[in-house]
Write an enzyme that holds these catalytic residues in place. Structure first.
Site, PDB file in Angstrom:
ATOM      1  N   ALA A 101       0.812  -1.203   0.000  1.00  0.00           N
ATOM      2  CA  ALA A 101       0.000   0.000   0.000  1.00  0.00           C
ATOM      3  C   ALA A 101       0.849   1.257   0.000  1.00  0.00           C
ATOM      4  O   ALA A 101       0.325   2.350  -0.099  1.00  0.00           O
ATOM      5  CB  ALA A 101      -0.921   0.011   1.211  1.00  0.00           C
ATOM      6  N   ASP A 102       2.153   1.148   0.136  1.00  0.00           N
ATOM      7  CA  ASP A 102       3.020   2.321   0.055  1.00  0.00           C
ATOM      8  C   ASP A 102       3.265   2.665  -1.409  1.00  0.00           C
ATOM      9  O   ASP A 102       3.955   1.942  -2.119  1.00  0.00           O
ATOM     10  CB  ASP A 102       4.377   2.040   0.718  1.00  0.00           C
ATOM     11  N   PRO A 103       2.704   3.796  -1.893  1.00  0.00           N
ATOM     12  CA  PRO A 103       2.903   4.145  -3.299  1.00  0.00           C
ATOM     13  C   PRO A 103       4.312   4.641  -3.557  1.00  0.00           C
ATOM     14  O   PRO A 103       4.911   5.322  -2.736  1.00  0.00           O
ATOM     15  CB  PRO A 103       1.869   5.259  -3.540  1.00  0.00           C
ATOM     16  N   ASN A 104       4.849   4.284  -4.743  1.00  0.00           N
ATOM     17  CA  ASN A 104       6.215   4.652  -5.090  1.00  0.00           C
ATOM     18  C   ASN A 104       6.320   5.333  -6.449  1.00  0.00           C
ATOM     19  O   ASN A 104       7.417   5.677  -6.861  1.00  0.00           O
ATOM     20  CB  ASN A 104       7.092   3.396  -5.122  1.00  0.00           C
TER      21      ASN A 104
END
Length: 599
Positions: free
Chosen positions: A80-83
């Site tokens: 869920a951590d956008p990059n």
């Protein structure tokens, strides 16, 4: 203007309006310059003071649809951590359909502007023009994706035949990816990379989405329509971004007519006000599928689930394709979202066409604007998305005025003075003293907000409401655009009160030859809990963009005052109901003009 100059003109205006508004994005207008020269155009229409001050538009000519760079990367797409970077080397990029030769659709190229903050824009060289066999007769809409090595790639629709709009999908790469402004693009010789197969309507096969990736396989959508009139979003898959194969069944379809500009993106299921990269998935993720309806000229969406293995999307509401939630219940079309990892948000752009005639557009020399970019996220209820203007627009706020705890009795109005209101940002919170006087809902209108607003407009006295704002109003109120709420008892006799939000421009101009529909949507809020409801309106000369109840219902309307222009525009709070309304707090700011493409 005397009767002699307008006697035969109104029927021509209505005919042109119907043509322009029904098929605005793909109609070629012939000899309009010559026709415009013979028509008496009202001076107010060509007044530069009606040109928007802080909404996106080029210095002149026609614009529509958009492509926002940059979107998905292949990296870390299971968390869920956008990059994925949404801007390239510190710049937001905005591409849009543009006619360099006039103020009507035709001669379309891809114009290109860049910004540091989504508000101040600098126009660059044209990004793409028809130049290869597979786009010789048109470079139409598309999207951008960021490859694993950081290279941005554009996928777009080209027209490759002179006799019909035969549509194929092409790819383009930056000539120099070290250039942060991405000023030059090259189309490889292996274009087109996707062509319509047997059984697909090749004249209705367009608008590839941003691609997303899972398990090493890229996916994207293309909008179309079946022979039976069902809108469809076809899924195409590829491992190398060059050879694409269509999945047998479409992602989703519905009996709506052609789907233009499809958009599928993930949102946090818990309603957090954050965005996600296009390739994020997981059990705590929901999806939004948006389509632009070519027949109706509005965007609608559903919230649901996406199965990557089956390549199928299922709306949470089985009737969602019939109920048709909309981003905006006004003049708002061909929208596109993108993910901004710097502020961890998903941003929505939308195009607003003119509501005058094509002849008028030629006379004034411009047509079309973009709505203010909006942050979009899932409501905690999971039933709809919420929207709010990007925070950067608040940097344009100048002088302000505030009103607190002001009672507005039935039939009263109060002017907001102290600032210039032709170009303003207004936030207001209302409190209703009682709901006992709310009108009963007519069961025949209970499911049609627009018809309800047409019958119960701002001039029709109600029980609780109409109450709200008169914007772009003249001193004597001969001209005014109403943005208001009205509360009804539910038709079933039980349940929470029904709140209608409406923009009523029927008195927005003394010029009788404009398209001035009422726009409306129901607001999913329980006003019975505390009697409070909020409204924000961005007023910008010839556009009014409003957000009800924290962005639950949004309405953009185009208006063309003949008196309420510049310093002559006024702002009022009004109450045309039988119940007292209190303005708990109203703050209005005049808005400065940003850098806008050299205009």
């Amino acid at each position: 203007m005397g009767d002699k100059g307008w006697g035969a003109w109104p029927w021509m205006v209505l005919l042109l309006l119907q043509l322009q508004l029904a098929t605005a994005s793909h109609v070629v207008y012939e000899n309009l310059e010559a026709e415009a020269a013979t028509v008496a155009v009202p001076p107010s229409i060509i007044d530069p003071a009606l040109r928007t001050g802080y909404h996106f538009q080029p210095p002149k000519n026609w614009i529509n649809g958009m492509v926002c760079v940059l979107i998905a990367t292949a990296a870390n797409f299971s968390t869920a951590d956008p990059n994925a970077p949404m801007y390239y080397k510190g710049w937001y990029h905005f591409f849009y359909q543009y006619n360099p030769k006039g103020a009507v659709w035709g001669n379309i190229v891809w114009a290109h502007s860049v910004s540091r903050d989504l508000i101040n824009w600098v126009a660059l060289e044209t990004a793409m023009v028809p130049s290869i066999p597979s786009d010789k007769y048109g470079v139409w809409s598309g999207s951008a994706t960021t490859m694993p090595d950081g290279t941005p790639v554009i996928m777009y629709t080209g027209v490759n035949r002179p006799d019909i709009n035969y549509q194929v999908q092409n790819i383009a790469f930056p000539t120099n990816k070290s250039d942060p402004l991405l000023r030059e693009w090259v189309k490889p010789a292996y274009n087109p990379i996707i062509v319509p197969e047997a059984g697909i309507n090749a004249t209705q096969f367009r608008d590839p989405t941003t691609a997303w990736i899972a398990d090493g396989v890229w996916r994207l959508l293309i909008g179309s329509v079946t022979g039976g009139g069902r809108g469809v979003a076809y899924v195409y898959r590829s491992r190398d971004f060059r050879r694409w194969t269509r999945v047998r069944r479409p992602l989703h379809s519905a009996a709506t007519g052609m789907w233009e500009c499809p958009d599928l993106y993930p949102v946090p299921a818990d309603g957090r006000r954050v965005g996600l990269d296009a390739s994020v998935s997981g059990p705590r993720v929901r999806y939004v599928l948006k389509n632009s309806l070519d027949l109706r000229r509005y965007d609608y969406y559903t919230v649901g689930s996406y199965d990557r293995k089956a390549e199928r999307y299922v709306p949470d509401d089985p009737a969602g394709d019939e109920h048709r939630l909309r981003y905006d219940y006004g003049n708002f079309y061909a929208s596109k979202t993108f993910y901004d990892p710097v502020k961890r948000r998903r941003i929505l752009w939308g195009w607003a066409n003119e509501s005058d005639t094509a002849v008028y557009d030629v006379a004034k020399g411009w047509a079309g604007i973009q709505a203010i970019p909006r942050t979009v996220w899932l409501d905690p209820s999971g039933k709809q998305v919420l929207q709010w203007p990007v925070e950067e627009v608040e940097a344009l706020r100048g002088k302000s005025v505030t009103i607190s705890n002001r009672l507005i009795k039935p039939g009263e109005q109060a002017e907001v003075t102290g600032i210039q209101t032709a170009q303003a940002d207004v936030e207001v919170s209302f409190e209703v003293s009682s709901l006992e006087g709310a009108e009963p809902m007519d069961p025949a209108l209970a499911g049609d907000a627009e018809r309800l607003c047409g019958v119960k407009g701002a001039a029709v006295e109600g029980g609780v409401g109409p109450f709200g704002l008169w914007v772009l109003a003249s001193a004597g109120l001969e001209e005014r655009t109403a943005v208001f709420f009205r509360v009804f008892r539910p038709a079933t006799g039980s349940g929470k009160p029904v709140v209608l939000m409406c923009t009523d421009p029927t008195k927005s101009s003394l010029n009788p030859d404009l398209y001035r529909p009422t726009f409306a949507g129901f607001v999913d809020t329980d006003i019975s809990s505390d009697g409070k409801i909020s409204l924000r309106s961005l007023i910008d000369r010839s556009v009014v963009e409003s957000f009800g109840a924290g962005g639950r219902t949004c309405i953009l309307s185009r208006v063309y005052p003949s008196l309420a222009i510049g310093k002559n525009a006024r702002l009022f709070v009004f109450n045309n109901g039988k119940t007292n309304i209190t303005v708990s707090r109203l703050t209005a700011w005049d808005m400065r003009k940003p850098l806008m493409n050299g205009a």
